[in-house]
Design an enzyme around this catalytic site. Structure first.
Site, PDB file in Angstrom:
ATOM      1  N   GLU A 175       0.830  -1.206   0.000  1.00  0.00           N
ATOM      2  CA  GLU A 175       0.000   0.000   0.000  1.00  0.00           C
ATOM      3  C   GLU A 175       0.870   1.263   0.000  1.00  0.00           C
ATOM      4  O   GLU A 175       0.639   2.210   0.746  1.00  0.00           O
ATOM      5  CB  GLU A 175      -0.963   0.002   1.197  1.00  0.00           C
ATOM      6  CG  GLU A 175      -2.048  -1.060   1.076  1.00  0.00           C
ATOM      7  CD  GLU A 175      -3.171  -0.907   2.077  1.00  0.00           C
ATOM      8  OE1 GLU A 175      -4.308  -1.214   1.727  1.00  0.00           O
ATOM      9  OE2 GLU A 175      -2.908  -0.464   3.225  1.00  0.00           O
ATOM     10  N   GLU A 219      -6.397  -7.941  -0.762  1.00  0.00           N
ATOM     11  CA  GLU A 219      -6.819  -7.813   0.634  1.00  0.00           C
ATOM     12  C   GLU A 219      -8.325  -7.582   0.628  1.00  0.00           C
ATOM     13  O   GLU A 219      -8.793  -6.450   0.531  1.00  0.00           O
ATOM     14  CB  GLU A 219      -6.113  -6.671   1.362  1.00  0.00           C
ATOM     15  CG  GLU A 219      -4.695  -6.960   1.764  1.00  0.00           C
ATOM     16  CD  GLU A 219      -4.129  -5.910   2.716  1.00  0.00           C
ATOM     17  OE1 GLU A 219      -4.927  -5.250   3.420  1.00  0.00           O
ATOM     18  OE2 GLU A 219      -2.896  -5.752   2.742  1.00  0.00           O
TER      19      GLU A 219
END
Length: 580
Positions: free
Chosen positions: A155, A231
């Protein structure tokens, strides 16, 4: 040997379309003797892949070391995945977030320059990735192993946009022998997907709702190749002092269905959350510091003790609409034993002996080697009458004593910075605690302890004696005995107490901490983690491999007050009230 590649529309396994049905399972949050059980339960839910992060700071708490033993044996974990006939995804970071202390970054890294091209940081990263890839390279699918994908960073688009940094990581990964496809993951909002990747790395997304909409955003940034939510947030984590987070089984199952109906691959985060054993929990700070609890149950399909939940069965039903699933399912959870025993022989923490260090000014935790989580610091004060003690900044909890008398506690999350003292002469002692390093955002890598010192009535306090406390060895320094006097009535901390808990056979247990204040528990020498009366968590999970038939040794460090000083066990986890 097999070949895994990224095609125009699909992942390709030996040239044939292959959908990744993965579940996140962090080996470092599960007792190693339970890895095979959790992997098998993922297989029986219909998954074909296990994903894990790699926590740099757990493997290398000091530079020049790299621990791959016991609960950190990544090679054994990947081998068990292969033995189960499943595949693996490895996400080594170096930054992982994961609600893990400091996002997985070691405290010995340079104070600035993390997640960037700063030379000192990159040198350390190359050392770290070299150690990880020595394990992963021979476990790749094209060498007969289970590893399909390796992720670069994590991320990153939420933190920075330095394409040179990502390119350095990718180049080193390839030079180290990683030949499987490389991926990145970012939230499909704003320009994070653009900032967090670069050409040659396959973009994936992280989200837990509005699947169709977010896959469309991902497709705009990844025009070709398979779509993947790497995710899929099916639950959430908890902070001390807040509520226990849960997500609707029906809504989560519907979103998973939407993902699979769109042809996307998925990694369920988390399939099984496990536990932040020891003092490994992270924290968040977006204006208010919020440390994360010991349990990482995450409202996942497999609960903290490894039992299937309603979400497990709902997800299995969804997967069965698209792929064949195994015939058998794991048995439901059964109530656990509830033994009770007494606590004995209190030993005051302030009486702890050891090698006190002399410092002219109060050091931060990061000035000490190795970096501790608890510190006692004392100095002499010689004022007249009452006064005001002022701290630079508290990270994260400080309890103040004068001549052994507890005067109060200051908390970072309350932005506490001062305390009135009724007397200003005698021995001033501070008990300073790190409650977990921030794991997300710009405060990564910040130092812990008391920042910028302490003053009394405007005068800086100097000449400190400092005792770093090693939590791993603290029980060995507790002279108490279960043969000593039993505790009766409420107990004031900080104090160490012992107990012997008898069970008929090795079994999972949940210690009931509702009557305790704040502290830590060691079970047969293993640090289970923190408890705190403020909740929401009300139990500590004890995995069966730690529990011996017969007597088991417990040491409890109570830092506050115990209203009900006994050791009791609950039949199941009590994770606290929910928002509803």
């Amino acid at each position: 040997m097999a070949e895994f590649a990224i095609g125009d529309a699909d992942f390709l396994l030996d040239g044939q379309p292959f959908r990744i049905l993965s579940g996140a399972l962090h080996y470092f949050r599960v007792h190693p003797e339970l890895w095979a059980d959790r992997i098998d339960k993922a297989r029986r839910m219909g998954l074909n892949t296990i994903e894990t992060y790699v926590p740099w700071n757990a493997h290398a708490p000091e530079r020049g070391t790299f621990d791959l033993t016991g609960g950190l044996d990544l090679d054994r974990f990947l081998g068990l995945i292969a033995d189960a006939g499943m595949y693996a995804i490895v996400r080594p970071g170096p930054y992982i977030c994961a609600e893990w202390d400091n996002g997985g970054l070691p405290t010995w890294l340079p104070a600035s320059g993390v997640r960037s091209c700063e030379p000192g940081y990159l040198d350390a990263v190359r050392e770290y990735l070299g150690q990880v890839y020595r394990v992963v390279v021979p476990r790749q699918i094209d060498r007969g192993g289970p590893v399909l994908l390796v992720q670069i960073e994590n991320e990153y688009g939420a933190y920075g946009s330095d394409q040179r940094y990502l390119a350095e990581l990718a180049t080193h990964t390839r030079e180290a022998g990683i030949t499987v496809p490389l991926t990145t993951v970012d939230q499909p909002v704003g320009d994070m997907l653009a900032a967090g990747s670069l050409d040659g790395l396959h973009r994936t997304a992280s989200f837990g709702s509005r699947a169709a909409e977010r896959l469309a955003v991902l497709r705009a940034y990844q025009p070709t190749g398979p779509l993947m939510c790497s995710e899929f947030w099916c639950g959430w984590f908890d902070h001390w002092g807040a509520h226990h987070h849960t997500t609707s089984v029906e809504e989560s199952a519907a979103e998973l269905d939407a993902l699979l109906a769109a042809g996307a691959s998925v990694n369920i985060y988390m399939f099984h959350g496990g536990t932040n054993f020891g003092l490994a929990n992270g924290a968040n700070d977006k204006g208010t510091y919020q440390p994360i609890v010991t349990s990482y149950d995450y409202d996942a399909p497999l609960d903290e003790a490894g039992s299937p939940t309603a979400k497990y069965h709902a997800f299995r039903d969804v997967i069965a609409r698209y792929h064949k699933v195994p015939d058998s399912v794991p048995p439901p959870a059964q109530p656990l034993p509830t033994p009770v025993t007494s606590l004995h022989d209190p030993f005051p923490l302030l009486a702890l002996t050891g090698q006190w260090e002399q410092w002219s000014t109060l050091p931060t935790f990061d000035d000490l080697t190795p970096t501790p989580r608890l510190v006692l610091a004392r100095t002499q004060i010689a004022g007249d009458g009452p006064g005001v003690l002022v701290f630079g900044e508290i990270r994260d909890r400080v309890t103040v004593f004068v001549d052994g008398v507890r005067l109060g506690t200051l908390l970072r999350e309350h932005h506490d910075e001062a305390m009135g003292l009724p007397v200003t002469s005698g021995e001033l002692t501070l008990l300073i605690e790190d409650l977990g390093r921030v794991d997300y955002g710009p405060r990564l890598g910040e130092p812990k302890g008391v920042i910028d010192g302490v003053s009394l009535n405007g005068q800086a306090l100097t000449e400190w004696d400092v005792l770093p406390i090693d939590a791993a060895t603290l029980p060995d320094r507790c002279p108490g005995s279960v043969d000593g006097p039993a505790v009766s009535g409420p107990l004031a901390g900080p104090v160490l107490v012992r107990a012997s808990l008898t069970v008929e056979e090795s079994t999972d247990l949940f210690l009931d901490t509702a009557g305790w204040g704040k502290g830590m528990v060691w079970f047969n020498g293993f640090l289970l983690g923190r408890y705190w009366r403020r909740g929401p968590q009300r139990t500590l999970y004890v995995p069966a491999p730690l529990v011996e038939a017969g007597g088991n040794d417990l040491v409890v460090l109570e830092l506050d007050t115990m209203i009900d000083p006994v050791v009791a066990c609950a039949p199941r986890a009590r994770l606290g009230h929910t928002e509803a």
